[in-house]
Design an enzyme around this catalytic site. Sequence first.
Site, PDB file in Angstrom:
ATOM      1  N   LYS A 158      63.442  12.967   8.015  1.00  0.00           N
ATOM      2  CA  LYS A 158      63.210  13.562   7.286  1.00  0.00           C
ATOM      3  C   LYS A 158      64.493  14.068   6.712  1.00  0.00           C
ATOM      4  O   LYS A 158      65.437  14.552   7.651  1.00  0.00           O
ATOM      5  CB  LYS A 158      62.643  14.929   8.636  1.00  0.00           C
ATOM      6  CG  LYS A 158      61.425  13.606   9.457  1.00  0.00           C
ATOM      7  CD  LYS A 158      61.201  15.461  10.469  1.00  0.00           C
ATOM      8  CE  LYS A 158      60.330  14.561  11.495  1.00  0.00           C
ATOM      9  NZ  LYS A 158      59.852  14.842  12.864  1.00  0.00           N
ATOM     10  N   ARG A 213      61.002  17.646  23.822  1.00  0.00           N
ATOM     11  CA  ARG A 213      62.265  18.163  23.352  1.00  0.00           C
ATOM     12  C   ARG A 213      61.964  19.722  22.255  1.00  0.00           C
ATOM     13  O   ARG A 213      60.880  19.436  21.357  1.00  0.00           O
ATOM     14  CB  ARG A 213      63.578  17.565  23.089  1.00  0.00           C
ATOM     15  CG  ARG A 213      63.297  16.674  22.149  1.00  0.00           C
ATOM     16  CD  ARG A 213      64.430  16.072  21.303  1.00  0.00           C
ATOM     17  NE  ARG A 213      64.041  14.875  20.180  1.00  0.00           N
ATOM     18  CZ  ARG A 213      63.671  14.966  18.931  1.00  0.00           C
ATOM     19  NH1 ARG A 213      63.305  16.078  18.929  1.00  0.00           N
ATOM     20  NH2 ARG A 213      63.702  13.739  18.434  1.00  0.00           N
TER      21      ARG A 213
END
Length: 368
Positions: A158, A213
């Site tokens: 990304k 996370r």
Amino acid sequence: PGFGFLSENSNFAQICDEIGIKFIGPNYKLIELMGNKSKAKETMKAAGIPVIEGSDGILLSKEEAIQIANKIKYPVILKASAGGGGKGIRIAYTKEELEKAYEIVKKEAKTSFNDDSIYLEKYIENPRHVEIQILADEHKNCIHLGERDCSIQRRNQKIIEETPSPVIDDKLRKKMGEIVIKAAKEIGYQNAGTIEFLVDKNKEFYFMEMNTRVQVEHPITEMVTGIDIIKEQIKIASGEKLEYNQKDIRFSGHSIECRINAENPNKNFMPSPGTINGLHMPGGNGIRIDTSIYSGYTIPMNYDSMLAKVIVHGKTRKEAICKMKSALAEMVVEGINTNTDFLYKILENQNFINNNYDTSFINKEFNL
């Protein structure tokens, strides 16, 4: 709390648990379960989340992979079970490509994750990559903070994220959010987490993976909700109850994040370690910079390429794009190469502006 190797290391979390240190994250058993992509897929399927057709768990042989591919039809995608960061992934459009990719992915998985187990899925062509952020406490309360669109990727990594996703309407957001919360409760999830989906052209969505996370792109969710996700992680780990119900969550405006990487786009994104000898960070209303670099900082040869995150917030998507272009134009990092100009080109691209993009955008528009 944070992102990085220790945040998803179930052994580390287990050691903390055994010696009486509270790990800011979910139970180590859940980290282990969700860290294995094939097991995670089985778990989420049982919890009622739509999944992509493919192997039931890890592949035992190349012959099994071929048999499954013939059944669900090409193209298919091979993935490392312990994968992440875009590593250990290959697409195959034919039997010959699958046979070749099988060996390559096995080797990549072993090299990158010390685990050569892999699995196979039907390849969803030209999807959007959309993820839902959740917070869950130790008192069985769970909420979602909306979605992030992470479809602008280079080699499965990304580089630009935005929220809200321009392809998700209120009805679909509600549906996805309810399914995610139900699944999180069923597996007993606690702390911050993200469930990632592929969304096809018909707005059908399929589970891809769960990150146990906080994610690199979490600031854009903080910008539109006003909720400090890191603060909430710490409070949850301290045993506190969530202060919010789902009805309390409001989304305001539009936020975009750009990842500033030390690499040279003009030389096939060659890594660019070295010493930063000049630095100017953008600032102003609705602009946030997350970084640890400074003038004089040396980027070592063995490094994470991400130098900084530029996050902007605007009233509309158009305003957010304009603000990000202004921020990137103001940014100066001297002494090394960065991808800043490349990110600016994406923001100027008419297809990006018109929300006409998917995970293949960079390949199509820039032949990369």
